[in-house]
Design a protein around this motif. Structure first.
Motif, PDB file in Angstrom:
ATOM      1  N   ILE A 194      -0.059  10.027  -2.076  1.00 22.12           N
ATOM      2  CA  ILE A 194       0.227  10.119  -3.507  1.00 22.12           C
ATOM      3  C   ILE A 194       1.080   8.928  -3.884  1.00 22.12           C
ATOM      4  O   ILE A 194       2.282   9.035  -4.075  1.00 22.12           O
ATOM      5  CB  ILE A 194       0.925  11.458  -3.924  1.00 22.12           C
ATOM      6  CG1 ILE A 194       1.782  12.020  -2.784  1.00 22.12           C
ATOM      7  CG2 ILE A 194      -0.055  12.461  -4.423  1.00 22.12           C
ATOM      8  CD1 ILE A 194       2.459  13.335  -3.138  1.00 22.12           C
ATOM      9  N   MET A 195       0.427   7.785  -3.928  1.00 21.37           N
ATOM     10  CA  MET A 195       1.154   6.537  -4.035  1.00 21.37           C
ATOM     11  C   MET A 195       1.833   6.314  -5.378  1.00 21.37           C
ATOM     12  O   MET A 195       3.024   6.186  -5.475  1.00 21.37           O
ATOM     13  CB  MET A 195       0.231   5.363  -3.727  1.00 21.37           C
ATOM     14  CG  MET A 195      -0.052   5.234  -2.261  1.00 21.37           C
ATOM     15  SD  MET A 195       1.463   5.494  -1.302  1.00 21.37           S
ATOM     16  CE  MET A 195       2.532   4.308  -2.031  1.00 21.37           C
ATOM     17  N   ASP A 230      11.505  -0.859  -9.616  1.00 13.33           N
ATOM     18  CA  ASP A 230      10.445  -0.932  -8.641  1.00 13.33           C
ATOM     19  C   ASP A 230       9.870   0.469  -8.456  1.00 13.33           C
ATOM     20  O   ASP A 230      10.577   1.447  -8.601  1.00 13.33           O
ATOM     21  CB  ASP A 230      11.067  -1.417  -7.323  1.00 13.33           C
ATOM     22  CG  ASP A 230      10.045  -1.679  -6.269  1.00 13.33           C
ATOM     23  OD1 ASP A 230       9.746  -0.737  -5.517  1.00 13.33           O
ATOM     24  OD2 ASP A 230       9.541  -2.805  -6.203  1.00 13.33           O
ATOM     25  N   ASP A 231       8.577   0.560  -8.133  1.00 12.87           N
ATOM     26  CA  ASP A 231       7.951   1.871  -7.983  1.00 12.87           C
ATOM     27  C   ASP A 231       8.575   2.708  -6.871  1.00 12.87           C
ATOM     28  O   ASP A 231       8.732   3.903  -6.981  1.00 12.87           O
ATOM     29  CB  ASP A 231       6.463   1.701  -7.637  1.00 12.87           C
ATOM     30  CG  ASP A 231       5.695   1.298  -8.873  1.00 12.87           C
ATOM     31  OD1 ASP A 231       6.269   1.400  -9.959  1.00 12.87           O
ATOM     32  OD2 ASP A 231       4.536   0.869  -8.720  1.00 12.87           O
ATOM     33  N   LEU A 232       8.919   2.044  -5.771  1.00 16.21           N
ATOM     34  CA  LEU A 232       9.374   2.793  -4.598  1.00 16.21           C
ATOM     35  C   LEU A 232      10.864   2.674  -4.367  1.00 16.21           C
ATOM     36  O   LEU A 232      11.509   3.604  -3.913  1.00 16.21           O
ATOM     37  CB  LEU A 232       8.656   2.278  -3.328  1.00 16.21           C
ATOM     38  CG  LEU A 232       7.143   2.423  -3.309  1.00 16.21           C
ATOM     39  CD1 LEU A 232       6.578   1.708  -2.101  1.00 16.21           C
ATOM     40  CD2 LEU A 232       6.761   3.881  -3.252  1.00 16.21           C
ATOM     41  N   GLY A 285       6.794   9.068   2.712  1.00 15.10           N
ATOM     42  CA  GLY A 285       6.196  10.372   2.408  1.00 15.10           C
ATOM     43  C   GLY A 285       5.030  10.235   1.444  1.00 15.10           C
ATOM     44  O   GLY A 285       3.989  10.880   1.606  1.00 15.10           O
ATOM     45  N   ARG A 286       5.190   9.356   0.468  1.00 20.02           N
ATOM     46  CA  ARG A 286       4.095   9.129  -0.491  1.00 20.02           C
ATOM     47  C   ARG A 286       2.874   8.581   0.256  1.00 20.02           C
ATOM     48  O   ARG A 286       1.747   9.010   0.021  1.00 20.02           O
ATOM     49  CB  ARG A 286       4.528   8.119  -1.554  1.00 20.02           C
ATOM     50  CG  ARG A 286       5.326   8.713  -2.716  1.00 20.02           C
ATOM     51  CD  ARG A 286       5.633   7.608  -3.705  1.00 20.02           C
ATOM     52  NE  ARG A 286       6.346   8.025  -4.893  1.00 20.02           N
ATOM     53  CZ  ARG A 286       5.765   8.486  -6.002  1.00 20.02           C
ATOM     54  NH1 ARG A 286       4.450   8.599  -6.081  1.00 20.02           N
ATOM     55  NH2 ARG A 286       6.489   8.821  -7.052  1.00 20.02           N
ATOM     56  N   GLY A 287       3.149   7.616   1.146  1.00 15.57           N
ATOM     57  CA  GLY A 287       2.053   7.016   1.915  1.00 15.57           C
ATOM     58  C   GLY A 287       1.341   8.064   2.761  1.00 15.57           C
ATOM     59  O   GLY A 287       0.114   8.147   2.778  1.00 15.57           O
ATOM     60  N   THR A 300       0.834  -1.209   0.000  1.00 17.07           N
ATOM     61  CA  THR A 300       0.000   0.000   0.000  1.00 17.07           C
ATOM     62  C   THR A 300       0.860   1.247   0.000  1.00 17.07           C
ATOM     63  O   THR A 300       0.365   2.352  -0.190  1.00 17.07           O
ATOM     64  CB  THR A 300      -0.847   0.061   1.289  1.00 17.07           C
ATOM     65  OG1 THR A 300       0.070  -0.001   2.397  1.00 17.07           O
ATOM     66  CG2 THR A 300      -1.846  -1.066   1.377  1.00 17.07           C
ATOM     67  N   GLY A 301       2.158   1.081   0.265  1.00 11.60           N
ATOM     68  CA  GLY A 301       3.056   2.236   0.333  1.00 11.60           C
ATOM     69  C   GLY A 301       3.244   2.735   1.752  1.00 11.60           C
ATOM     70  O   GLY A 301       4.156   3.489   2.044  1.00 11.60           O
ATOM     71  N   LYS A 302       2.377   2.288   2.664  1.00 12.94           N
ATOM     72  CA  LYS A 302       2.504   2.726   4.067  1.00 12.94           C
ATOM     73  C   LYS A 302       3.634   1.957   4.728  1.00 12.94           C
ATOM     74  O   LYS A 302       3.969   0.839   4.322  1.00 12.94           O
ATOM     75  CB  LYS A 302       1.196   2.456   4.822  1.00 12.94           C
ATOM     76  CG  LYS A 302      -0.023   3.083   4.183  1.00 12.94           C
ATOM     77  CD  LYS A 302      -0.267   4.481   4.703  1.00 12.94           C
ATOM     78  CE  LYS A 302      -1.498   5.052   4.004  1.00 12.94           C
ATOM     79  NZ  LYS A 302      -1.851   6.367   4.410  1.00 12.94           N
ATOM     80  N   LEU A 303       4.205   2.543   5.796  1.00 14.29           N
ATOM     81  CA  LEU A 303       5.325   1.900   6.476  1.00 14.29           C
ATOM     82  C   LEU A 303       4.911   0.578   7.101  1.00 14.29           C
ATOM     83  O   LEU A 303       3.816   0.444   7.661  1.00 14.29           O
ATOM     84  CB  LEU A 303       5.878   2.827   7.563  1.00 14.29           C
ATOM     85  CG  LEU A 303       6.713   3.999   7.044  1.00 14.29           C
ATOM     86  CD1 LEU A 303       7.064   4.953   8.176  1.00 14.29           C
ATOM     87  CD2 LEU A 303       7.991   3.497   6.371  1.00 14.29           C
TER      88      LEU A 303
END
Ligand code: GLU
Length: 376
Positions: A70-71, A215-217, A64-66, A28-31
């Motif tokens: 703004i994923m 990879d996206d992140l 920061g994105r999470g 999900t992008g969250k930590l």
């Protein structure tokens, strides 16, 4: 595992641990707080055993994105830098909370590429890391993504962590990742791929197996991990690439168990000053040398003289770092040049008495003195 693969580390061990965005964030992008908790517990336990731990943590942009929701949107460079500013604060706030539960203090260091270019700042960064360790603090290091200039970035924390391992004279660098080591080819694409347990020397065959992953992140892939291995092993630091989903692997590695790929440090590794020349500095130009000079530099540990230089590229000042190439265009080393590019273009292929008539200032005889030269 064969006995020749046996690896051992001193106690206490100074270990740099690099953890990547993929391990630190959920899809999900969250930590991934559960993971960060396990990591903090493991590193605290190592610290309690007397080992010295430095954490190089990615995740500022992911976090920061999470946080800003703004994923997966394409962002501009200023937006990315703003995202990192939000994410870095969040990241360290969580580490501080987690480590303090185990009674440990953390200290954040954010580095930019230019911080390591000046010798003074390189030594300063080194002193700060060593002082934090002396105070019992766990240094947490990341690139200062919010202010780094795009063209002049480390760009990935693999190489940054290797530079940190070199400047802190670590015994071991562990790259925790989502792949369990270096393979003969990309195991996600090739069923025949085999894990390489120990790398004695990073040669062309090893490099050919590394496959750039995207990879996206996350940033980097096996290519940057091998570059990190080159920096670490030439700095006298052993390096593991290992699967990091269980941070307990770090303790096992320090105890001498083997998981992943180990890169053995070079026996004749670079001293601190040469590490800074080879990896801290940014190349400002190139000089090509003739075969005689190439032999003298590579086999006889000699300085580079003007007579051996056949061409000069780039625009550099006296004192800048230049790469040295052979006649085939292969980089054979790099060093601090005693002449500007303009001066060098006028004195190349000339002998010392001739140079005195051309350069109207006191000058050194060598283009690059052997103490300021690193040959690969
Ligand atoms: N400095 C970047 C961040 O914190 C990570 C670079 C990397 O993943 O290697 O997001």
């Amino acid at each position: 595992m064969a006995n020749s693969n046996k690896v051992s580390f001193p106690t206490p061990c100074r270990v740099v641990v690099k953890v990547g965005t993929r391990l630190l964030t959920h899809s999900t992008g969250k930590l991934n707080l559960g993971y960060m908790e396990k990591l903090a517990r493991e590193l605290s336990d190592l610290r309690n055993q007397g080992h010295e731990v430095i954490l190089v943590s990615s995740g500022s942009i992911g976090a920061g994105r999470g946080r800003l929701n703004i994923m997966h949107k394409e962002v501009t460079i200023p937006e990315k830098q703003a995202i990192a500013a939000v994410g870095q604060g969040l990241l360290v706030q969580i580490y501080e909370k987690l480590f303090s539960e185990y009674g440990l203090i953390v200290g954040q260091i954010l580095l930019t590429r230019t911080d390591l270019v000046s010798r003074k700042r390189y030594i300063n960064a080194c002193n700060t890391v060593l002082t934090l360790l002396k105070l019992g603090v766990v240094p947490i290091i990341n690139e200062n993504d919010s202010v780094s200039v795009e063209e002049l970035k480390f760009g990935d924390n693999d190489r940054l962590s290797a530079l940190v391992a070199g400047l802190s004279d670590a015994h071991l660098l562990v790259l925790l990742t989502d792949i369990d080591g270096l393979y003969t080819s990309n195991p996600r694409k090739d069923p025949e791929a085999r894990l390489i347990p120990v790398v004695e020397k990073i040669d062309d065959k090893i490099k050919a197996g590394a496959d750039k992953s995207h990879d996206d992140l996350a940033t980097g892939g096996m290519v940057t991990k091998l570059q990190a291995a080159e920096i670490a092993t030439n700095s006298g630091v052993g390096m593991y690439i290992t699967g990091g989903s269980d941070p307990g692997v770090i303790s096992r590695l320090i105890k001498g168990e083997h998981e992943g790929t180990y890169f053995r440090p070079q026996v004749h590794f670079l001293n601190r000053r040469k590490r800074w020349i080879a990896y801290g500095q940014v190349i400002k130009g190139w000089v090509t040398v003739d075969q005689g000079a190439c032999n003298a530099l590579c086999s006889s540990n000699k300085s580079l003289l003007p007579v051996g230089v056949v061409s000069v590229e780039g625009n550099f000042e006296a004192g800048d770092l230049v790469a040295v190439k052979d006649l085939n265009g292969e980089e054979i080393g790099r060093g601090l040049c005693n002449f500007s590019s303009q001066e060098l273009a006028r004195i190349m292929q000339r002998t010392s008495p001739e140079i005195a008539d051309i350069i109207e200032r006191p000058f050194a005889e060598e283009v690059i003195h052997k103490d300021n030269l690193v040959i690969y």
